[in-house]
Design a protein around this motif. Sequence first.
Motif, PDB file in Angstrom:
ATOM      1  N   THR A 198       0.815  -1.281   0.189  1.00 29.64           N
ATOM      2  CA  THR A 198      -0.130  -0.161   0.008  1.00 29.64           C
ATOM      3  C   THR A 198       0.886   1.271   0.110  1.00 29.64           C
ATOM      4  OG1 THR A 198      -1.674  -1.188   1.177  1.00 29.64           O
ATOM      5  CG2 THR A 198      -1.815   1.301   1.194  1.00 29.64           C
ATOM      6  N   LEU A 199       1.761   1.376   0.889  1.00 30.94           N
ATOM      7  CA  LEU A 199       2.909   2.047   0.695  1.00 30.94           C
ATOM      8  C   LEU A 199       3.520   2.645  -0.392  1.00 30.94           C
ATOM      9  CD1 LEU A 199       4.257   1.941   4.560  1.00 30.94           C
ATOM     10  CD2 LEU A 199       2.500   3.546   3.601  1.00 30.94           C
ATOM     11  N   MET A 200       3.960   1.433  -1.147  1.00 27.99           N
ATOM     12  CA  MET A 200       4.618   1.605  -2.448  1.00 27.99           C
ATOM     13  C   MET A 200       3.792   2.175  -3.463  1.00 27.99           C
ATOM     14  SD  MET A 200       7.465  -1.541  -2.934  1.00 27.99           S
ATOM     15  CE  MET A 200       6.287  -2.903  -2.276  1.00 27.99           C
ATOM     16  N   VAL A 201       2.337   1.607  -3.531  1.00 22.61           N
ATOM     17  CA  VAL A 201       1.424   1.986  -4.631  1.00 22.61           C
ATOM     18  C   VAL A 201       1.093   3.367  -4.487  1.00 22.61           C
ATOM     19  CG1 VAL A 201      -0.934   1.478  -5.263  1.00 22.61           C
ATOM     20  CG2 VAL A 201       0.485  -0.295  -5.151  1.00 22.61           C
ATOM     21  N   ASN A 202       1.249   3.899  -3.130  1.00 17.59           N
ATOM     22  CA  ASN A 202       0.902   5.277  -2.834  1.00 17.59           C
ATOM     23  C   ASN A 202       2.136   6.280  -2.917  1.00 17.59           C
ATOM     24  OD1 ASN A 202      -1.173   7.124  -1.903  1.00 17.59           O
ATOM     25  ND2 ASN A 202       0.050   7.198   0.011  1.00 17.59           N
ATOM     26  N   GLU A 203       3.517   5.727  -3.273  1.00 19.97           N
ATOM     27  CA  GLU A 203       4.335   6.398  -3.732  1.00 19.97           C
ATOM     28  C   GLU A 203       4.766   6.816  -2.190  1.00 19.97           C
ATOM     29  OE1 GLU A 203       3.236   8.975  -6.811  1.00 19.97           O
ATOM     30  OE2 GLU A 203       3.381   7.313  -8.225  1.00 19.97           O
ATOM     31  N   THR A 204       4.834   6.420  -1.166  1.00 19.25           N
ATOM     32  CA  THR A 204       5.148   6.853   0.163  1.00 19.25           C
ATOM     33  C   THR A 204       6.457   5.987   0.470  1.00 19.25           C
ATOM     34  OG1 THR A 204       2.776   6.896   1.045  1.00 19.25           O
ATOM     35  CG2 THR A 204       4.742   7.069   2.721  1.00 19.25           C
ATOM     36  N   ILE A 205       6.963   5.047  -0.048  1.00 24.50           N
ATOM     37  CA  ILE A 205       8.031   4.333   0.218  1.00 24.50           C
ATOM     38  C   ILE A 205       8.592   4.286  -1.169  1.00 24.50           C
ATOM     39  CG2 ILE A 205       7.616   3.619   2.493  1.00 24.50           C
ATOM     40  CD1 ILE A 205       7.324   0.893   1.385  1.00 24.50           C
ATOM     41  N   PRO A 206       9.880   3.820  -1.446  1.00 24.50           N
ATOM     42  CA  PRO A 206      10.581   3.437  -2.749  1.00 24.50           C
ATOM     43  C   PRO A 206       9.639   2.438  -3.271  1.00 24.50           C
ATOM     44  CG  PRO A 206      12.181   4.115  -1.165  1.00 24.50           C
ATOM     45  CD  PRO A 206      11.047   4.070  -0.452  1.00 24.50           C
ATOM     46  N   GLU A 207       9.724   2.313  -4.603  1.00 22.34           N
ATOM     47  CA  GLU A 207       8.912   1.254  -5.199  1.00 22.34           C
ATOM     48  C   GLU A 207       9.649   0.155  -5.624  1.00 22.34           C
ATOM     49  OE1 GLU A 207       7.299   3.888  -8.309  1.00 22.34           O
ATOM     50  OE2 GLU A 207       5.654   4.419  -7.182  1.00 22.34           O
ATOM     51  N   LEU A 208       9.246  -1.105  -5.748  1.00 25.27           N
ATOM     52  CA  LEU A 208      10.085  -2.146  -6.026  1.00 25.27           C
ATOM     53  C   LEU A 208       9.187  -2.834  -7.065  1.00 25.27           C
ATOM     54  CD1 LEU A 208      11.218  -3.804  -2.772  1.00 25.27           C
ATOM     55  CD2 LEU A 208      12.614  -2.503  -4.470  1.00 25.27           C
ATOM     56  N   GLY A 209       9.954  -3.478  -8.068  1.00 23.61           N
ATOM     57  CA  GLY A 209       9.232  -3.941  -9.315  1.00 23.61           C
ATOM     58  C   GLY A 209       8.206  -3.417 -10.354  1.00 23.61           C
ATOM     59  N   PRO A 210       7.720  -3.810 -11.317  1.00 23.13           N
ATOM     60  CA  PRO A 210       6.851  -2.978 -12.255  1.00 23.13           C
ATOM     61  C   PRO A 210       5.744  -2.315 -11.804  1.00 23.13           C
ATOM     62  CG  PRO A 210       6.828  -5.181 -12.704  1.00 23.13           C
ATOM     63  CD  PRO A 210       7.888  -5.017 -11.603  1.00 23.13           C
ATOM     64  N   ASN A 211       5.116  -1.088 -12.313  1.00 25.84           N
ATOM     65  CA  ASN A 211       4.095  -0.553 -11.727  1.00 25.84           C
ATOM     66  C   ASN A 211       2.801  -1.310 -11.904  1.00 25.84           C
ATOM     67  OD1 ASN A 211       2.704   1.735 -10.650  1.00 25.84           O
ATOM     68  ND2 ASN A 211       1.873   1.954 -12.896  1.00 25.84           N
ATOM     69  N   TRP A 212       2.774  -2.205 -13.016  1.00 22.88           N
ATOM     70  CA  TRP A 212       1.594  -2.970 -13.163  1.00 22.88           C
ATOM     71  C   TRP A 212       1.555  -3.977 -11.935  1.00 22.88           C
ATOM     72  CZ3 TRP A 212       1.906  -8.237 -13.805  1.00 22.88           C
ATOM     73  CH2 TRP A 212       3.001  -8.704 -14.263  1.00 22.88           C
ATOM     74  N   LEU A 213       2.673  -4.586 -11.843  1.00 19.22           N
ATOM     75  CA  LEU A 213       2.709  -5.632 -10.790  1.00 19.22           C
ATOM     76  C   LEU A 213       2.147  -5.110  -9.304  1.00 19.22           C
ATOM     77  CD1 LEU A 213       2.879  -8.699 -10.268  1.00 19.22           C
ATOM     78  CD2 LEU A 213       5.184  -8.153  -9.847  1.00 19.22           C
ATOM     79  N   ARG A 214       2.512  -3.905  -8.836  1.00 18.10           N
ATOM     80  CA  ARG A 214       2.313  -3.394  -7.828  1.00 18.10           C
ATOM     81  C   ARG A 214       0.727  -3.098  -7.858  1.00 18.10           C
ATOM     82  NH1 ARG A 214       6.790  -0.681  -8.889  1.00 18.10           N
ATOM     83  NH2 ARG A 214       5.790   0.960  -9.389  1.00 18.10           N
ATOM     84  N   THR A 215       0.205  -2.371  -9.023  1.00 17.60           N
ATOM     85  CA  THR A 215      -1.284  -2.353  -8.873  1.00 17.60           C
ATOM     86  C   THR A 215      -2.088  -3.543  -8.933  1.00 17.60           C
ATOM     87  OG1 THR A 215      -0.628  -0.307 -10.327  1.00 17.60           O
ATOM     88  CG2 THR A 215      -2.887  -1.002 -10.376  1.00 17.60           C
ATOM     89  N   LEU A 216      -1.495  -4.603  -9.685  1.00 21.44           N
ATOM     90  CA  LEU A 216      -2.331  -5.862  -9.578  1.00 21.44           C
ATOM     91  C   LEU A 216      -2.401  -6.323  -7.980  1.00 21.44           C
ATOM     92  CD1 LEU A 216      -3.635  -7.930 -11.161  1.00 21.44           C
ATOM     93  CD2 LEU A 216      -1.351  -9.058 -11.518  1.00 21.44           C
ATOM     94  N   GLY A 217      -1.117  -6.538  -7.327  1.00 23.67           N
ATOM     95  CA  GLY A 217      -1.191  -6.696  -6.178  1.00 23.67           C
ATOM     96  C   GLY A 217      -2.070  -6.023  -5.182  1.00 23.67           C
ATOM     97  N   SER A 218      -2.109  -4.595  -5.710  1.00 23.89           N
ATOM     98  CA  SER A 218      -3.156  -3.918  -4.527  1.00 23.89           C
ATOM     99  C   SER A 218      -4.641  -4.003  -4.953  1.00 23.89           C
ATOM    100  CB  SER A 218      -2.953  -2.367  -4.649  1.00 23.89           C
ATOM    101  OG  SER A 218      -3.297  -1.966  -6.089  1.00 23.89           O
ATOM    102  N   TYR A 219      -5.118  -4.637  -6.270  1.00 23.07           N
ATOM    103  CA  TYR A 219      -6.072  -5.052  -6.266  1.00 23.07           C
ATOM    104  C   TYR A 219      -6.531  -6.437  -5.674  1.00 23.07           C
ATOM    105  CZ  TYR A 219      -7.875  -1.442  -9.779  1.00 23.07           C
ATOM    106  OH  TYR A 219      -8.046  -0.345 -10.076  1.00 23.07           O
ATOM    107  N   ALA A 220      -5.586  -7.304  -5.691  1.00 23.41           N
ATOM    108  CA  ALA A 220      -5.542  -8.641  -5.156  1.00 23.41           C
ATOM    109  C   ALA A 220      -5.926  -8.440  -3.651  1.00 23.41           C
ATOM    110  CB  ALA A 220      -4.457  -9.248  -5.529  1.00 23.41           C
TER     111      ALA A 220
END
Length: 146
Positions: free
Chosen positions: A72-94
């Motif tokens: 949630t913090l990565m998707v919200n760009e609060t902490i540094p992101e890891l991995g591709p954006n689409w994977l983080r977004t998919l993970g947040s929907y999951a």
Amino acid sequence: MTTAVRTVVPGALTVALVAIGGLHLIWAFSPWPLADKVTFTKTILGSDSGTMPPPALSALVGLALIAGAVLTLMVNETIPELGPNWLRTLGSYALALVLLGRGLGGFLLNSGATDEFQRWNTALYSPLCIALGLLGGVVAVAASKR
């Protein structure tokens, strides 16, 4: 509204997921804050067995919830992101779907469960999961629009 979506919603979701994840980690070793294993299983698991879940399973659930908070913090760009954006977004929907699934499906768990579990599940566990799932959905949708 956008300020709430960028700060309040992910913040509330993160705090709740970390707190609940932390409880699951504690439950890998102890029935705290409940008095004993029988009270724990009646209240948390819905059984009279007094047999705690395997420590590894409780720890896995706890770590998954904390990972959801980090996501949630990565998707919200609060902490540094890891991995591709689409994977983080998919993970947040999951994450949102899993929480909603537990919340909505959780009412089915009342069948055959102890009275203590039914009371807590109806009043807190399932509604909390639904609320967290909705918050997760808001975070996922907001992330999709960035």
